[in-house]
Scaffold this motif. Sequence first.
Motif, PDB file in Angstrom:
ATOM      1  N   SER A 160     -15.508   7.406  17.004  1.00  0.00           N
ATOM      2  CA  SER A 160     -15.513   8.777  16.511  1.00  0.00           C
ATOM      3  C   SER A 160     -15.142   9.743  17.618  1.00  0.00           C
ATOM      4  O   SER A 160     -15.457   9.511  18.783  1.00  0.00           O
ATOM      5  N   LEU A 177     -15.946  13.557  18.381  1.00  0.00           N
ATOM      6  CA  LEU A 177     -16.868  14.594  17.920  1.00  0.00           C
ATOM      7  C   LEU A 177     -16.625  15.848  18.747  1.00  0.00           C
ATOM      8  O   LEU A 177     -16.555  15.779  19.968  1.00  0.00           O
ATOM      9  N   GLN A 181      -8.268  15.328   5.423  1.00  0.00           N
ATOM     10  CA  GLN A 181      -9.472  16.134   5.245  1.00  0.00           C
ATOM     11  C   GLN A 181      -9.709  16.455   3.774  1.00  0.00           C
ATOM     12  O   GLN A 181     -10.805  16.324   3.263  1.00  0.00           O
ATOM     13  N   GLU A 236     -12.249  14.165   9.174  1.00  0.00           N
ATOM     14  CA  GLU A 236     -13.381  14.836   8.527  1.00  0.00           C
ATOM     15  C   GLU A 236     -13.374  14.644   7.015  1.00  0.00           C
ATOM     16  O   GLU A 236     -13.449  15.613   6.261  1.00  0.00           O
ATOM     17  N   GLY A 247     -16.204  16.258   4.717  1.00  0.00           N
ATOM     18  CA  GLY A 247     -16.485  17.688   4.831  1.00  0.00           C
ATOM     19  C   GLY A 247     -16.688  18.383   3.498  1.00  0.00           C
ATOM     20  O   GLY A 247     -17.517  19.272   3.376  1.00  0.00           O
ATOM     21  N   ARG A 269     -22.815  13.104   0.986  1.00  0.00           N
ATOM     22  CA  ARG A 269     -22.337  12.862   2.343  1.00  0.00           C
ATOM     23  C   ARG A 269     -23.203  11.795   3.011  1.00  0.00           C
ATOM     24  O   ARG A 269     -22.709  10.881   3.652  1.00  0.00           O
ATOM     25  N   LYS A 306     -21.812   8.146   4.242  1.00  0.00           N
ATOM     26  CA  LYS A 306     -21.902   7.695   5.631  1.00  0.00           C
ATOM     27  C   LYS A 306     -22.239   6.209   5.657  1.00  0.00           C
ATOM     28  O   LYS A 306     -21.594   5.418   6.330  1.00  0.00           O
ATOM     29  N   TYR A 333     -12.397   8.164  13.706  1.00  0.00           N
ATOM     30  CA  TYR A 333     -12.975   9.128  12.786  1.00  0.00           C
ATOM     31  C   TYR A 333     -13.187  10.428  13.531  1.00  0.00           C
ATOM     32  O   TYR A 333     -13.781  10.440  14.603  1.00  0.00           O
ATOM     33  N   THR A 354     -14.754  14.322  13.559  1.00  0.00           N
ATOM     34  CA  THR A 354     -15.750  15.140  12.859  1.00  0.00           C
ATOM     35  C   THR A 354     -16.349  16.179  13.800  1.00  0.00           C
ATOM     36  O   THR A 354     -16.291  16.026  15.016  1.00  0.00           O
ATOM     37  N   HIS A 355     -16.893  17.214  13.199  1.00  0.00           N
ATOM     38  CA  HIS A 355     -17.661  18.155  14.009  1.00  0.00           C
ATOM     39  C   HIS A 355     -19.148  17.952  13.739  1.00  0.00           C
ATOM     40  O   HIS A 355     -19.986  18.640  14.281  1.00  0.00           O
ATOM     41  N   ASP A 356     -19.442  16.986  12.871  1.00  0.00           N
ATOM     42  CA  ASP A 356     -20.838  16.746  12.450  1.00  0.00           C
ATOM     43  C   ASP A 356     -21.403  15.591  13.265  1.00  0.00           C
ATOM     44  O   ASP A 356     -21.008  14.448  13.100  1.00  0.00           O
ATOM     45  N   GLU A 371     -22.780  12.496  11.404  1.00  0.00           N
ATOM     46  CA  GLU A 371     -21.795  11.515  10.932  1.00  0.00           C
ATOM     47  C   GLU A 371     -21.375  10.600  12.075  1.00  0.00           C
ATOM     48  O   GLU A 371     -21.297   9.380  11.930  1.00  0.00           O
TER      49      GLU A 371
END
Lengths: 288, 377, 368
Positions: free
Chosen positions: B40, B42, B89, B166, B169, B176, B180, B196, B198-200, B203
Amino acid sequence: MERVSAGTKLTVLVLFAPFILWMLLLVILPHIDLLTISLRERVAPRVYEFSFKNYMEFFVEPLYWRTFARTAIMSILATVLTLIIGFPISYYIAKIARGRLKSSLFLLCMLPFWVSELVRTFGWMILLRESGIISGVLQWLGLADGPVEMLYNDAAIMVGLVYTSMLFMVVPLVSTLDSLDDGLIEAAYDLGGSTIAILREIVIPHAMPGIVSGCIVVFMLTLGNYLTPTLLGGKDSLWFTEQIYNQFITRFNWEQGSAFGFLLLLLSSAIIWTGLRLTRQRLQDTIK
Amino acid sequence: MNADASAAFDLEVESVVKKFAAFTAVDEVSFTVPKGSFFSILGPSGCGKTTLMRMIAGFLEPTSGDLRIKGRSMLGVPPNRRPVNMVFQHLALFPMMSVAENVAYGLRRRGAGRAEIEEKVAAMLARVGLPDAGEKRIDQLSGGQKQRIAIARCLVLEPDLLLLDEPLGALDLKLREQMKVELKQLQADVGTTFVYITHDQSEALVMSDQVAVMNAGRFEQVGNPQALYYRPETAFVAGFVGDSNRWIGAAVAVDGRGIKLATDDGLVLYGTAAGRGQVQSGGSLDVFVRPESIAISRSGKDMESWHNRVQGKVKNLLFNGANSRAVVIDDKTGFELIVALPQTGEFADLQRGETVHLGWSAEQTLCFVHDGAAEAA
Amino acid sequence: MFKYKQEGRIVMIKSTLKVLAGTAIVALFAGNAQADTLRLLTWGGYAPDEVIALFKKETGIDVKVTKSNNEDMISKLRATGGSGFDLAQPSQDRIAGAQREYGIYKPLDLSKINKAQFIDSMFKSTTSQSMVDGKVYGVPHVWGTSGLIVDKSKAGWVKDYTDLCDPKLKGKVSYRLKRPTLIGFAFAMGMDPFAAYNDKAKYAEILSKVEKKLISCKGNVKAYWSGGDQLLNLVRSGEVVAAMAWDTGGWKLNNEMKSVTFVAPKSGALGWIDSFALPARGKNDEAAYKWINFVMQPKIAAMITKAAGNFTASKGADNYVDARLKAQFQESFPQEAIDNIKWYPPVPAGLEEMEGKVLDRIKAAKSN
């Protein structure tokens, strides 16, 4: 079910009144009148009888249905050419150009429509005539020995028709292409699609409502055009609307003119219906 | 190049730079992704992760550096010829095609036979748990089903690398959480290498084997989720991954890795040096303490074994089941601390305004040389 | 759905409803005219501004001019049942037929017209030709001819309509696709269409010969002109060197280019007389009679001749006409050419339909 108050009903009625009046006074009533006129035959001065003669005339006299066929074929060709030329332009405006370039290009497409159709057509006549600009440039470049006549032929008609119709193709195309998510194109590309395959399977199917509505508008406008074919086509123009005009104005034969008018309406509707069937489109989809 | 060595990595990114006019979106990024792993990236929005992914997919060309997939350089190879597929996305499913046609799209473009396509599409739809969805239109699918079809559409091509931008999102929270788990399971089943973005953080932490934390065009740290969480190497990572109480302070005394420091609020604490910088006495520090590493008690006696002790009043209670917290105000300095409440139920009756005692160890008080980068988080 | 249907209908309106909509609007606006206004349906140049001003000064009556042509006049009056105008100016040969067919005019009261101002022969000719059921519907105003406009430096040898079809003039010729062209060619081919006016079979035979000729001639045609200015431009630019047209056009061009002038064809120029007729539902007959008597005064008639380029049926107006125009007329019309003018007799019903089809077929034919 929500109850519609009397006030709301009245508002709706008032809002639609101009439209209903317009339809009634300028579309429905004249058409009823035209229909009755087209169904009578002059037997003596000021004596008319019910008859289908005016309609028969269209089928019996080869001149008329040939003129119609020619008009329809030229109109279909003009529609196809407008689509072929307009699609890349629309794609560029909708998907590639950004910001100011986008709006200026769109404006550029509309600019010719700020002058009247007559002026636009005369513009072409100035360019194409024997003593005109293109002929002059060709001679100056030494590409032609004498004056070249480019006016008064089918190609000139076609150029004028495509030019006149371009906006009506570009506007619906730009708006449908604008709504195409760039992600779909990228996804198709990412999944191995070639440019042509993406165009065929993603872009065109998405743009189909725009293509259909653009084509219908352009076809109807072209079929009903009077000025452009008459002025640019000259002695060989032979356009069906010209026949209608002649019947009404120079022959005083309103009966025949009305019949031709109705035939134009019916036959053009039939052509559009056939076109929709052939491309498996529905008219309802075009206003989504 | 040594083919054997590179075969272990599905993706190698080497000193990749991407500039847009004067702006550097991706700045000298290098990393490798081992075969079959879930990797990931991030970072906050605008950190350059999408640009990096688009370069891997082939929609952008790097300004400099190299990208290799299975040891083969991808420079100059267009997206439709890369052994990489991407889940977008917004999924980008083709609305003009049925579900089955969407999944079959890539196979058809490859020129696979009709029978082969049918077989593979059916198998893939079964694999993502939608064996009967083939004839449906895209707009008949739920959010989660669309998600699965978007992934199926890529996986059916058996790519060397699957990029996911993402993709969760747009889903609601519950879905969600469920997706996951599903994604992680799916990746484990098919064994395809996933990259992958993501900003999460949740996740990234839940699904990944390796996570790269990206900030302002650079990788701050690459490691497994545990390392990122417990051993952040930069103040940015400490601040961005998980929740932390955070002070700015100055070192009063330094003894090896042990540090005595004073926060700007005047609180004196004992901490441990973390990250790459060398802490100097008198140097400015970013200090992080996780809420769950702080012990809480109603009696001051219980706190005696801790290096750092604070007495304060409960300002607020944030009940969230297993994840409940209290906000405590330090009596001396007025500083707010967030403290995780133990699951034992001992503090279920805790009241606002009640006096509590807090304590935590020097080892769990991470001190980074202050460089300002953490502010971004 | 609706949108596109409308599109279709707009096209329809454009093409077939032009007349209805147009005349409805004309009727609407023209109908508002007050009693001291004369609504005149006429040709360009027949009511010059200075004459209108003089008329207003003398009578206090405003004149509202609508420019038109023969077909347009009949169409307009037919659409409104003869209302919307107080005075119209169709050619004398197009009055009786239209009156019998559509009843768009009302009889003239000749006692209200100053006969002494008219050239006798013309007055007699027009009143007798425009007679229906013993009532007179027209008096003469302006007369002129159709013939050839020739650039003598390039095609001085063109003497008759049929010369326009000479291969030497390929792509350099223009004429109208209207009935005068059919008539002119028939005479040039040695036939007499006017004599066959009342023998439909004979007339059809003549028309079919003319049709063949004009189809074979199509390659020579640059464009069929439809408006006077269009033709003048074609000749000015040198794209056309010989044409069938009105005499005034030739004289006008002669003022600009010495080598171009009007030539009366060997087989005879076609003579027309534009006349005055009262629309059936005109509202201001008094003003109409006043206008007729006013413009037939020799001095006023000369002013109209100057503006229109054609002579009038006003007795003695010649004395006031511009010398140059007179000279041009005399050059184009030696005495034997004047004697040879073929004056249009009234068109019997049914001929126009036959001619229309012939014209359509010529238009549709491929040029060689």
